[in-house]
Each structure stands twice: as C-alpha cells, then as structure tokens.
Design an enzyme around this catalytic site. Sequence first.
Site, PDB file in Angstrom:
ATOM      1  CD  GLU A  52     -45.340   3.312  40.112  1.00  0.00           C
ATOM      2  OE1 GLU A  52     -44.149   3.322  39.791  1.00  0.00           O
ATOM      3  OE2 GLU A  52     -45.803   2.550  40.982  1.00  0.00           O
ATOM      4  CB  THR A  57     -36.976   7.608  43.501  1.00  0.00           C
ATOM      5  OG1 THR A  57     -37.803   6.462  43.324  1.00  0.00           O
ATOM      6  CG2 THR A  57     -35.554   7.265  43.077  1.00  0.00           C
ATOM      7  NE  ARG A 189     -44.400   2.830  43.483  1.00  0.00           N
ATOM      8  CZ  ARG A 189     -44.839   3.931  44.073  1.00  0.00           C
ATOM      9  NH1 ARG A 189     -44.049   4.616  44.854  1.00  0.00           N
ATOM     10  NH2 ARG A 189     -46.074   4.361  43.868  1.00  0.00           N
ATOM     11  CG  ASP A 211     -43.239  11.403  49.120  1.00  0.00           C
ATOM     12  OD1 ASP A 211     -44.040  11.748  48.224  1.00  0.00           O
ATOM     13  OD2 ASP A 211     -42.743  10.259  49.199  1.00  0.00           O
ATOM     14  CD  GLN A 215     -50.204   5.637  44.100  1.00  0.00           C
ATOM     15  OE1 GLN A 215     -49.986   6.272  45.130  1.00  0.00           O
ATOM     16  NE2 GLN A 215     -49.249   5.058  43.402  1.00  0.00           N
TER      17      GLN A 215
END
Length: 365
Positions: A52, A57, A189, A211, A215
């Site tokens: 997050e 993005t 998301r 990327d 987590q």
Amino acid sequence: MAMLCCAGGRNTSNDPEYDMKRRNSKLIDKELSKEKKSRGRQIKILLLGAGESGKSTFLKQMRIIHGEEYSQKDLMEFKNLIYGNVVKNMRVLITARDSLGIKWANADYEDYAQELLAIDTKSTVFDYAAFMSYAGKVVDLWQDRAIQQTYDKRNLYQLSDSTYYFMDRMKSLMDKAYVPTKQDVLRSRKATTNIVELTLNINRVPFTFVDVGGQRSQRRKWLQCFEGVTSVLFLVSSCAYDQVLLEDNRTNRIVESCQIFDTIINNKFFAKVAIILFFNKTDILIEKVSLVSIKDYFPEFSRDPKKIEDVKHFLITMFEKVSNDQKRGLYHHFTTATDTENIKFVFNAVREMILEENMSILMLQ
C-alpha cells in the site's frame, strides 16, 4: 590425389542448406550480442516498499507519461477490478464496524451487511450485473452514520486510500455506459503477487522498472530481482504514521517501512546503487497533519505536529538514521503517485540524477 571425406562426414563446401544455417546462426549470434549489450546499458530500477505504499500506481504513471496511453479497450479492462474494489472496501468497513462495536443508525442495514459479507470474493467476477446486484446496498450502507464513524476511525484497521474516492463516484460507476478514467485506473487496487516488469525507452535510454509485492508474504521474492539493479526507488506511505499493518493489526506502518528500508540501504547488494526515497501520498499527509497529531504515535517528535514541514523533517530524519553509512548520499522526494503532473516533475529530476550516477553504463552506447 582427390581428398576423401571422413567416414560418416559430409562435404559442406557447396551445400546451400549448410550455408543458410550458418548465416542464420551468425544472425542469431549477432542479435544475442546486441541484446546482451543493450541489457548491459539499460537502467534497471527496482521499486520496493511495504504494501500500500504506491509502487504499482507509480508504475501505471510511468506508462501514462513515458509509454502508451491507455486505450479505450485497456480502460474497460479495469471495470471489473474497480467494481470489486468498491464491494471489498465496503466489506472491510462492515467488518471494522462490528469490531469497533459501532451500532447501525438503521438496524435494517444489518441484513445488507450480512449479504455483502457472504460474497465469495475469490470466485466472484464483478462484472456490471454482479456489481449492480450489490451497488444500491453499498450506497445505502455508505450513508449510514455507523459506516461513516467507522470510516473516520480507519487508522485502527487497514482500508484502501481510494475508498472515499470511489464511493463518491458511485453514480458514475452505476451507469451502464461507465468507462473508467485514467484517475480511476490510478486509484484502482490489485495486490502485486508476481514480479512485474515494464521497459520504456525514455529519451533513447532503456529504463526497466521492476515492481514486486510489498506484503510480508511477497518479500521473499525481492532477492531474485537484485541482480543488475542500477537504482532503487523505495516508496513510503508518508500518511501512515497513525495506521497499523493489515498483516497483524498491531505494527505501525511507518515503523514497518523504516525497518524494511534498514535492510535495503545496508544491504551489500546496494552498496554502490543509488537509493531514492519517495515519501508518497503527500496529499493525504497534508490533510492528516491538521487532524491527527504524529506525536500521539511517535512521542519523540519534538516540533509542531500541525506544521507539515516539521512532520516531513521528522520522517526524513527517521529514515536517514538507519543507514550505517551516514556519509552516503540519500535522495528523497515527497510525492503523490495519483498526481500525474507531480510524478512527471519528480521523475524528471530523479532520471537526471540516475543518468549521472550511471554514466559509465550509458557510455557503452
């Protein structure tokens, strides 16, 4: 005396098929050599950070700014994802409301809540028909005082930062003719569970962005991406100083990010690699500073908790301190990954720095 071929051998001096294979082999070798040289001079940027933090993005922004614009077809492919995001966000709010013991303003909405919680989100495809079977209930629940109070306490659990954005756009989303906007795409998301690579030629220089999931369960994959890295972009959710991790609902998210950064900046693989800190979600940070005191979560904060520059200074210092080499240059920027112009401006500056740092590689061109 005439020369004889060896037993089982073949005279290839006038063999057209052999000549063609040899030419093809040379062409393949040439292409492989060219590809190897190209890979050797490419800029490989590894995107790291906790979940997050905005890595995916940022990658979408790189495509928008330096790659291909999203076509109508591309945009339409995000519809089901966005519909699913809306339903899942409401499910998180419903669960949190129950955990916090907040009573419904309208007791009848408990039936709506249970219906949404009963959805098997792993197997359900949220196409327009499936979404519309729940959309009206989502709108009603969002307007209930209990859900609004739960939303106000979102620092106590993990909720997508785009929840309010999409709830505010429900009228558009419920229109059968709805086509996602670029901002909708940026706000959507999907947890990164695989390694995602994007290669773009920026001013004739190949940049490869990698990327990987942030987590805890995904971080074991990071090591396999370290080879050939020229720069690391480490993203931090700067507004998360009052929030806890999804994984354990206990660990402060800024503390977790700082601990991860410690393992990166002091890793021998990155001893000679440029590391850039992106303190992301600055727009949310600016709003939050006036409402939530960082001092309540970090008692060592000694300046004015309502001054954005003081909060920024604290965050920068917190991350700088973990480096074992205090003489090492550490670049940082405050960013908003959903703001295309902001990312365009910041990355232009970062790109120039990366190019300077890797001049020897680029000289191979």
